[in-house]
Design an enzyme around this catalytic site. Structure first.
Site, PDB file in Angstrom:
ATOM      1  N   ARG A  69      -2.823   8.215  -6.799  1.00  0.00           N
ATOM      2  CA  ARG A  69      -2.731   6.822  -6.342  1.00  0.00           C
ATOM      3  C   ARG A  69      -1.865   6.718  -5.093  1.00  0.00           C
ATOM      4  O   ARG A  69      -2.166   5.956  -4.170  1.00  0.00           O
ATOM      5  CB  ARG A  69      -2.150   5.959  -7.463  1.00  0.00           C
ATOM      6  CG  ARG A  69      -2.025   4.481  -7.134  1.00  0.00           C
ATOM      7  CD  ARG A  69      -1.573   3.689  -8.356  1.00  0.00           C
ATOM      8  NE  ARG A  69      -1.437   2.286  -8.061  1.00  0.00           N
ATOM      9  CZ  ARG A  69      -0.317   1.584  -8.254  1.00  0.00           C
ATOM     10  NH1 ARG A  69       0.761   2.177  -8.757  1.00  0.00           N
ATOM     11  NH2 ARG A  69      -0.268   0.302  -7.968  1.00  0.00           N
ATOM     12  N   HIS A  73      -2.593   4.901  -1.485  1.00  0.00           N
ATOM     13  CA  HIS A  73      -1.706   3.874  -0.940  1.00  0.00           C
ATOM     14  C   HIS A  73      -1.132   4.299   0.405  1.00  0.00           C
ATOM     15  O   HIS A  73      -0.847   3.448   1.254  1.00  0.00           O
ATOM     16  CB  HIS A  73      -0.583   3.578  -1.938  1.00  0.00           C
ATOM     17  CG  HIS A  73      -1.004   2.682  -3.051  1.00  0.00           C
ATOM     18  ND1 HIS A  73      -0.221   1.662  -3.552  1.00  0.00           N
ATOM     19  CD2 HIS A  73      -2.159   2.644  -3.780  1.00  0.00           C
ATOM     20  CE1 HIS A  73      -0.858   1.037  -4.531  1.00  0.00           C
ATOM     21  NE2 HIS A  73      -2.037   1.632  -4.691  1.00  0.00           N
ATOM     22  N   ASP A  74      -0.967   5.583   0.612  1.00  0.00           N
ATOM     23  CA  ASP A  74      -0.480   6.073   1.897  1.00  0.00           C
ATOM     24  C   ASP A  74      -1.538   5.888   2.976  1.00  0.00           C
ATOM     25  O   ASP A  74      -1.266   5.335   4.045  1.00  0.00           O
ATOM     26  CB  ASP A  74      -0.094   7.545   1.784  1.00  0.00           C
ATOM     27  CG  ASP A  74       0.440   8.106   3.089  1.00  0.00           C
ATOM     28  OD1 ASP A  74       1.290   7.436   3.714  1.00  0.00           O
ATOM     29  OD2 ASP A  74       0.012   9.200   3.497  1.00  0.00           O
ATOM     30  N   GLY A  79      -2.347   4.722   7.939  1.00  0.00           N
ATOM     31  CA  GLY A  79      -3.092   5.975   7.912  1.00  0.00           C
ATOM     32  C   GLY A  79      -2.421   7.010   7.032  1.00  0.00           C
ATOM     33  O   GLY A  79      -1.336   6.796   6.481  1.00  0.00           O
ATOM     34  N   GLU A  92       7.573   0.911   2.717  1.00  0.00           N
ATOM     35  CA  GLU A  92       6.381   0.695   1.895  1.00  0.00           C
ATOM     36  C   GLU A  92       6.648   0.837   0.396  1.00  0.00           C
ATOM     37  O   GLU A  92       6.129   0.070  -0.411  1.00  0.00           O
ATOM     38  CB  GLU A  92       5.272   1.679   2.311  1.00  0.00           C
ATOM     39  CG  GLU A  92       4.658   1.376   3.660  1.00  0.00           C
ATOM     40  CD  GLU A  92       3.694   2.464   4.099  1.00  0.00           C
ATOM     41  OE1 GLU A  92       3.008   3.050   3.230  1.00  0.00           O
ATOM     42  OE2 GLU A  92       3.628   2.750   5.309  1.00  0.00           O
ATOM     43  N   ASN A  98       3.679  -1.592  -4.589  1.00  0.00           N
ATOM     44  CA  ASN A  98       3.988  -0.178  -4.825  1.00  0.00           C
ATOM     45  C   ASN A  98       5.073   0.036  -5.879  1.00  0.00           C
ATOM     46  O   ASN A  98       5.528   1.171  -6.068  1.00  0.00           O
ATOM     47  CB  ASN A  98       4.433   0.491  -3.515  1.00  0.00           C
ATOM     48  CG  ASN A  98       3.269   0.783  -2.592  1.00  0.00           C
ATOM     49  OD1 ASN A  98       2.152   1.010  -3.031  1.00  0.00           O
ATOM     50  ND2 ASN A  98       3.531   0.775  -1.291  1.00  0.00           N
ATOM     51  N   HIS A 196      -9.693   5.372 -10.992  1.00  0.00           N
ATOM     52  CA  HIS A 196      -9.125   4.512 -12.036  1.00  0.00           C
ATOM     53  C   HIS A 196      -9.413   5.050 -13.432  1.00  0.00           C
ATOM     54  O   HIS A 196      -8.876   4.527 -14.409  1.00  0.00           O
ATOM     55  CB  HIS A 196      -9.684   3.094 -11.903  1.00  0.00           C
ATOM     56  CG  HIS A 196      -9.077   2.319 -10.773  1.00  0.00           C
ATOM     57  ND1 HIS A 196      -9.439   1.031 -10.467  1.00  0.00           N
ATOM     58  CD2 HIS A 196      -8.122   2.669  -9.870  1.00  0.00           C
ATOM     59  CE1 HIS A 196      -8.745   0.610  -9.428  1.00  0.00           C
ATOM     60  NE2 HIS A 196      -7.945   1.592  -9.039  1.00  0.00           N
ATOM     61  N   THR A 197     -10.219   6.082 -13.523  1.00  0.00           N
ATOM     62  CA  THR A 197     -10.467   6.701 -14.824  1.00  0.00           C
ATOM     63  C   THR A 197      -9.175   7.276 -15.409  1.00  0.00           C
ATOM     64  O   THR A 197      -9.075   7.490 -16.616  1.00  0.00           O
ATOM     65  CB  THR A 197     -11.551   7.803 -14.712  1.00  0.00           C
ATOM     66  OG1 THR A 197     -11.987   8.165 -16.018  1.00  0.00           O
ATOM     67  CG2 THR A 197     -11.030   9.039 -13.999  1.00  0.00           C
ATOM     68  N   ASP A 249      -9.625   3.240 -18.399  1.00  0.00           N
ATOM     69  CA  ASP A 249     -10.775   3.921 -18.996  1.00  0.00           C
ATOM     70  C   ASP A 249     -10.654   3.770 -20.511  1.00  0.00           C
ATOM     71  O   ASP A 249      -9.825   4.399 -21.148  1.00  0.00           O
ATOM     72  CB  ASP A 249     -10.760   5.399 -18.603  1.00  0.00           C
ATOM     73  CG  ASP A 249     -11.858   6.219 -19.279  1.00  0.00           C
ATOM     74  OD1 ASP A 249     -12.630   5.658 -20.080  1.00  0.00           O
ATOM     75  OD2 ASP A 249     -11.924   7.432 -19.013  1.00  0.00           O
ATOM     76  N   SER A 255      -2.925   9.570 -22.924  1.00  0.00           N
ATOM     77  CA  SER A 255      -1.648   9.186 -22.316  1.00  0.00           C
ATOM     78  C   SER A 255      -1.600   9.454 -20.815  1.00  0.00           C
ATOM     79  O   SER A 255      -1.063   8.652 -20.053  1.00  0.00           O
ATOM     80  CB  SER A 255      -0.500   9.921 -23.007  1.00  0.00           C
ATOM     81  OG  SER A 255      -0.664  11.326 -22.906  1.00  0.00           O
TER      82      SER A 255
END
Length: 331
Positions: A69, A73-74, A79, A92, A98, A196-197, A249, A255
């Site tokens: 993730r 986000h970076d 960029g 950031e 974040n 997102h799984t 998911d 976990s």
């Protein structure tokens, strides 16, 4: 003061022609990025980074999803330049969007390990890209070849993160536009959403779908009714706990997560946690792609290709190689 120094240094570098931003979705990319980038300058870099990542994830495998993730986000803010790693007021990583990012220590360990064998050679931006790949593999995902050659950025602003990262309430049109501005296609957007799984959500990010959704529906009608009831039990309307983690998911809610295509089956069953997830299946422009990615082998292959494309967003091919990933070099 720290923020001022970061911006001042960036201004000096840009006016001296040192920083060059480059966008390009094509797999051949542009001068600067290539496979096996450190083959001659630090031939063991990827191996050393991988071992450091594995060692850190053995302590807490949940950080694997965090590193993946973090790379996204970076790349979507300034960029792929490791700006998300910089410490300081109003950087950031201090942005509300974040606040749940985890796994910074994984990158610190990988940087320390590679600096020990090749000081000043491997950028933090490249380390984050390699670590995202290696973290995915630790979650039973399929590896892909990561291009190297990124330089580290000098600007990191919380306001930019809040403005540029797509929020969970985005619809498909907004998602397509957000990704297109970075040279990424609608298909690549759907594929990258598959990460997102192994993701989790928190009540405050989706509770608006459960209660007082709009003037017609109290609850978002796109949510499976039984699943909506389950979510309401987890997140009561006025007393929900923002620290509770809800697996995105629902097919394999382990976990740390298992990296596979069941996220798309979740959408097919109308159990997408965020609007930005469920709309991918409900919108005719992206539904066919979601359906095609139910095949895990296809998903794994396409994910690697999409990650290579995302890894080229806004790359700086000239500039710094930070000594410490958390701070801009001052020399």
């Amino acid at each position: 003061m720290a923020q001022f120094r970061i911006i001042l240094l960036a201004t000096i570098l840009m006016f001296s022609g040192v920083v060059a931003d480059a966008y390009g979705p094509g797999d051949n990319g542009y001068v600067g990025l290539k496979d096996d980038y450190y083959g001659s300058s630090c031939k063991d870099a990827e191996t050393v980074i991988k071992k450091a990542v594995q060692t850190e994830l053995a302590k807490n495998l949940k950080h694997a999803a965090g590193v993946l993730r973090m790379h996204f986000h970076d790349c979507f803010v300034e960029g792929c330049d490791a700006s998300v790693l910089l410490d300081g007021p109003d950087t950031e990583k201090t942005a509300l969007v974040n606040e749940k990012l985890a796994g910074y220590e994984v990158i610190d360990a990988a940087k320390a390990a590679v600096e020990a064998i090749c000081p000043g050679v491997v950028s933090c931006a490249d380390i984050l890209a390699y670590a995202a790949r290696d973290s995915t593999v630790e979650l039973n995902g399929t590896a892909w070849a990561v291009q190297g050659g990124r330089k580290d950025g000098t600007i990191s602003l919380a306001s930019r993160a809040e403005a540029e990262l797509p929020p969970p309430e985005f619809q498909v049109s907004q998602l397509i536009d957000s990704f297109a501005r970075r040279g990424l296609s609608a298909k690549q957007m759907v594929v990258l959403s598959g990460s997102h799984t192994v993701g989790v959500g928190h009540c405050d990010k989706f509770v608006s779908r459960l209660y007082n959704f709009n003037s017609t529906f109290f609850t978002d009608p796109s949510i499976d009714p039984a699943y909506a009831t389950e979510l309401k039990n987890i997140c009561p309307q006025h007393t929900f706990n923002t620290t509770i983690e809800v697996f995105m998911d629902v097919i394999t809610p382990t976990s740390a997560g298992v990296f596979e295509a069941n996220y798309y089956k979740t959408l097919q069953e109308h159990k997408g946690l965020f609007t930005s997830d469920q709309s991918l299946f409900d919108d005719t422009r992206t539904k066919a792609t979601v359906t095609s990615l139910l095949n895990n082998e296809r998903f794994q292959k396409e994910f690697g290709k999409a990650m290579r494309a995302m890894g080229r967003v806004g790359v700086k091919t000239e500039g710094q190689i930070r000594t410490n990933c958390r701070a801009v070099n001052t020399y």
